[in-house]
Design an enzyme around this catalytic site. Structure first.
Site, PDB file in Angstrom:
ATOM      1  CB  ALA A  61      -5.429  -7.818  -4.955  1.00 21.99           C
ATOM      2  N   GLY A 100      -1.003  -8.165  -1.784  1.00 19.03           N
ATOM      3  CA  GLY A 100      -0.742  -9.420  -2.486  1.00 19.03           C
ATOM      4  C   GLY A 100       0.660  -9.481  -3.062  1.00 19.03           C
ATOM      5  CD  GLU A 123      -3.248  -6.952   2.056  1.00 15.13           C
ATOM      6  OE1 GLU A 123      -2.578  -6.285   2.879  1.00 15.13           O
ATOM      7  OE2 GLU A 123      -2.741  -7.822   1.333  1.00 15.13           O
TER       8      GLU A 123
END
Ligand SMILES: CCC/C=C/C(=O)SCCNC(=O)CCNC(=O)[C@H](O)C(C)(C)COP(=O)([O-])OP(=O)([O-])OC[C@H]1O[C@@H](n2cnc3c(N)ncnc32)[C@H](O)[C@@H]1OP(=O)([O-])[O-]
Length: 718
Positions: A61, A100, A123
């Site tokens: 992301a 992601g 993450e």
């Protein structure tokens, strides 16, 4: 964006394009939606390959987007659409597939990775969890234990490990896209049901509950107050216990809590702060992008004590040629053995050959004649260091950079011992120097931009997070530590105990409280400095014993040292240990009665002190000094200070560093509490709120990334 083309007749090729790491920004996500639709609706296309431009699959992301209002199509339905596609989708992974990016690949039916690729779900390091299905698909693919390891640590794995774990189907040394296209051609038209990971059940495990309990306990211990690792375990548990759709609901719920948390903001700030510090600048106008470092191949380390050994190991492990100098033969031989042992252990851990031949050991300083850069790491004594710099100035070839590993002494004084002060900078490593990530690179008033750039580049080469700082007593890190330690001593005088202070700091997130750290590093270190400064001599009893140079002073540390209580090494300090060198602190009744007597002798009436006061007094005094450092231009911005504290001083990463933390607490509150404590302790100048803090509050307490503007204005008015 994402680009679409058709190759080899029947393969749709989707290329993610968003430099530098093809992060999944709103535009890229929209691009994927559009190109997948195109590929699936084109009857000539029988299978699809997804890759990234410039040899990078996808960095996940776009972290920059997290701070604002998210727009564009969300990632979860995109990945669902890919997995549900009726044409084989193949991920061609080069460079990296992180966060992601890996989740996107897990939505594909096949994954091919280049041998040099790295994959992971990092993450958790940003205060989040893999919430685009990663926490649900990965355990279904590779099993709960392996998924827990990857998701709770965020560690990257090599392509070889990914293959072994079953994350990828194939690893190649050739052009990944070509191999992926070949695979896509070979699987066109084949059934896909067995390739959709969301339909899998997690590989069965007999004792799931005990496993999760054990992991949760371990993770809690390691997390020390961080919430993301706990949420990661909960999400994986949902994958093991629930059908996929319900697991996804749980993943979403957990992510929602994390996403808006202060911890996620702090960790994301720290990600960008780490990168910001490499773009250094100095008050005289030198900058990272206008200063050219000189290549360094051969480095000398002078002095093979604890620091010198660690530095030599760090340099040798990075492939540099290292010339070490230690004048005493016996110490030299001992050091050689110790350094070789460190290199061997390090190499064993990494599964490589130990770089023993990268280091030579010498007793004569003439051996450094042809090196590109010298790091002096002799005992912390100005007279001795001056002598070394005088010798280096004569022995080294012209143009050699001369660096000192001093932790507090004046770099400019050392520079003045040489004929080339412009080539002198500080390289302040932290012990153990081959392990700790932080390097303070200290520029003096006469250091050239090239010398600074060269030291910064060398730091990067040996894997350090390097921060450029100005020259002052203690530089940034140790200068801020002084008021913090001072407050802890004062709190003992006023009624606290080492146990109480340490507990408050450990609950805040430090791995060790200040008194435990002091016992570990040795009380004699600070004592020597205070003696050098003329502070530690015994004084008359009464109030004057607790005043130095008109300021409040606590002689507690000196008194312990006079008793030979140096901490762990002597088995006694603020705590007691089972034996000299013991590691496990326990409360010491002797110290408690000593403290009682000390208070009585000085007419100090103990009062109840709570955790909040400990945190406010210790941390706000430290933060106030941080503001002074910014005011003085010693650090260019709050990010520099925060990175120093995160990587060198054990500041809990989910609190973003002291300056970020001040912003989270609220600058008006920090100011208000400092004013309150300064009023109560007017003989403690460190508690007097500094101008910059007042100025920031007066300017409406802007967010931390806007502080530089206020600092600039303040400097222009000085
Ligand atoms: C529901 C959604 C769930 C998904 C969540 C996620 O995916 S969370 C994300 C999970 N992903 C991660 O946690 C991966 C985070 N990234 C990394 O770990 C490393 O950057 C790297 C290994 C990708 C490259 O290391 P390297 O030493 O070769 O290079 P470098 O580190 O110097 O970076 C170069 C430039 O790229 C920039 N940038 C990088 N990544 C991103 C990003 N995702 N975004 C934006 N920017 C990013 C970086 O700021 C820098 O910019 P600058 O300063 O030049 O303006």
């Amino acid at each position: 964006m994402a680009q679409y083309s058709r190759i080899s007749g029947s393969v749709g090729l989707i290329t993610l394009k968003s430099p530098p790491v093809n992060a999944l920004s709103a535009v890229v996500r929209q691009g994927i939606v559009d190109t997948v639709e195109k590929a699936l609706s084109d009857p000539k296309v029988k299978s699809v390959v997804i890759c990234g431009q410039n040899g990078i699959f996808c960095g996940g992301a776009d972290i920059k987007e997290f701070a604002g209002n998210m727009s564009g199509p969300p990632l979860v339905p995109i990945i669902h659409a890919i997995e549900a596609a009726n044409k084989p989708m193949v991920a061609a992974i080069e460079g990296i597939a992180l966060g992601g990016g890996l989740e996107l690949a897990l939505g594909c039916h096949y994954r091919v990775a280049h041998a040099k690729a790295r994959l992971g779900l990092p993450e958790v390091t940003l205060g989040l969890l893999p919430a685009a299905g990663g926490s649900q698909r990965l355990p279904r693919l590779i099993g709960v234990p392996a998924a827990l390891d990857l998701i709770t640590t965020g560690r990257h794995v090599t392509a070889a490990e990914a293959l072994q774990l079953g994350i990828v189907d194939q690893v190649t040394d050739h052009k990944t896209v070509d191999v992926a296209v070949k695979l896509a051609l070979s699987v066109a038209g084949k059934p896909l049901d067995a390739r959709r990971i969301s339909t899998y059940l997690c590989p069965p495990l007999s004792a799931l509950d005990p496993l999760f309990e054990e992991v949760m306990q371990k993770v809690r211990q390691r997390a020390r107050g961080a919430i993301a690792p706990i949420a990661c375990v909960q999400a994986v548990r949902a994958a093991a216990a629930l059908p996929y759709a319900q697991g996804m609901e749980r993943e979403k719920e957990l992510m929602a809590t994390l996403f808006t948390s202060g911890q996620a903001r702090a960790l994301q700030y720290s990600f960008f702060a780490q990168r910001a510090v490499s773009k250094w600048s100095t008050p005289s106008g030198a900058r990272w992008d206008t200063s050219t470092p000189r290549p360094v191949h051969k480095v000398a380390v002078i002095g093979l004590g604890t620091m010198g050994r660690g530095i030599a190991v760090a340099l040798a492990q990075a492939g540099l040629s290292v010339v070490t100098v230690e004048p005493q033969e016996k110490q030299l031989m001992e050091a050689k053995q110790a350094v070789s042992g460190m290199l061997e252990r390090g190499a064993k851990k990494r599964g490589v050959a130990p770089p023993l031949n990268n280091i030579t050991y010498n007793s004569n300083i003439q051996a450094v004649a042809d090196v590109d850069l010298v790091i002096e790491a002799v005992f912390e004594d100005m007279a001795l260091k001056k002598k070394v710099f005088q010798q280096l100035s004569v022995v080294c070839k012209p143009g050699t950079f001369l660096c000192t590993n001093t932790s507090a002494l004046d770099v400019d004084q050392l520079a003045s011992q040489t004929r080339t002060p412009e080539l002198v900078v500080g390289m302040h490593f932290f012990a153990p120097a081959n392990v700790m990530k932080l390097l303070e690179v200290v520029y003096g008033p006469r250091s050239s931009p090239q010398a600074l750039a060269t030291a910064m580049q060398l730091g990067k080469k040996i894997g350090k997070v390097s921060v450029a700082v100005g020259n002052c007593r203690g530089f940034v890190g140790n200068r801020m530590l002084k008021p913090y330690i001072e407050q802890a001593f004062f709190l003992l005088e006023e009624g606290a105990t080492p146990e109480l202070v340490d507990r408050a700091l450990e609950e805040f997130g430090f791995s060790m409280g200040i008194f435990k750290v002091s016992d570990l590093s040795g009380l004699d270190v600070g004592w020597r400095v205070r003696k050098g400064d003329g502070l530690a001599e015994p004084r008359a009893t009464g109030q004057s014993a607790r005043i130095r140079e008109g300021r409040r002073y606590s002689p507690l540390g000196d008194l312990l040292c006079e008793q030979g209580r140096f901490g762990q090494k002597t088995g006694r300090g603020w705590y007691q240990y089972s034996k000299p060198g013991g590691r496990e602190p326990s409360s010491d009744p002797w110290f408690h009665s000593f403290l009682k007597e000390y208070r009585a002798k000085h007419g100090l009436v103990p009062r109840a002190i709570d955790h909040q006061e400990v945190l406010e007094r210790c941390l706000y005094a430290l933060i106030n000094e941080g503001f002074r450092i910014l005011e003085d231009g010693i650090a260019a911005g709050p990010e520099d200070i925060d990175v120093i504290y995160l990587f060198g001083y054990g500041w809990p990463s989910y609190r973003g560093g002291p300056m970020f933390y001040a912003g989270m607490v609220g600058l008006p509150k920090v100011l208000d509490r400092l004013e309150h404590y300064y009023q109560a302790h007017p003989d403690v100048p460190y508690l007097q709120p500094c101008t910059l803090l007042r100025r920031l509050v007066a300017s409406g307490s802007p967010p931390v990334h806007k502080w530089r503007e206020v600092i600039k204005k303040l400097h222009s008015q000085l």
